[in-house]
Design an enzyme around this catalytic site. Structure first.
Site, PDB file in Angstrom:
ATOM      1  N   VAL A  77       0.669  -0.940   0.373  1.00 37.75           N
ATOM      2  CA  VAL A  77      -0.240   0.114   0.127  1.00 37.75           C
ATOM      3  C   VAL A  77       0.906   1.288  -0.358  1.00 37.75           C
ATOM      4  CG1 VAL A  77      -1.746   1.467   1.551  1.00 37.75           C
ATOM      5  CG2 VAL A  77      -2.065  -1.505   1.161  1.00 37.75           C
ATOM      6  N   HIS A  78       2.144   1.120   0.491  1.00 35.21           N
ATOM      7  CA  HIS A  78       2.763   2.524   1.204  1.00 35.21           C
ATOM      8  C   HIS A  78       3.578   2.992  -0.548  1.00 35.21           C
ATOM      9  CE1 HIS A  78       5.490   5.090   3.073  1.00 35.21           C
ATOM     10  NE2 HIS A  78       6.545   4.373   2.531  1.00 35.21           N
TER      11      HIS A  78
END
Length: 106
Positions: A77-78
């Site tokens: 996600v990062h």
């Protein structure tokens, strides 16, 4: 760190490099150096291609459903967040170049 995590970190790194080039371009806009700014944006675009290739590999692996399917975790996600932010910065700064250049009549 496993191979997939290394790919994801590579995506984060490429996106960060791209965003840095885009903001370097913005500094050139402040100096009315539009050609230099556009060249830096082109460099950012080329760096973004590396992040895009990694993203495509991860998406393809995810769709395969095999044992190489990436886990959608915080690191993934990062990475996606960094990639999307770098694209947004590049696109926005490109538009700012157009606006400022037009105001100066160039």
């Amino acid at each position: 760190m496993n191979e997939m995590e290394q790919q994801i970190v590579g995506m984060i790194s490429a996106a960060g490099d791209s965003k840095a080039k885009a903001f370097e371009a913005l500094k050139k806009v402040k100096e009315s150096k539009y050609d230099e700014a556009r060249a830096l944006l082109q460099e950012a675009r080329e760096i973004d291609l590396e992040a895009h290739k990694i993203q495509t590999q991860l998406i393809t692996a995810g769709m395969s459903g095999g044992e190489n399917k990436p886990e959608v975790g915080l690191l993934m996600v990062h990475a996606q967040d960094h990639y999307m932010t770098s694209q947004l910065a590049r696109d926005l700064i490109e538009e700012m170049i157009n606006v400022f250049e037009a105001k100066e009549g160039k």
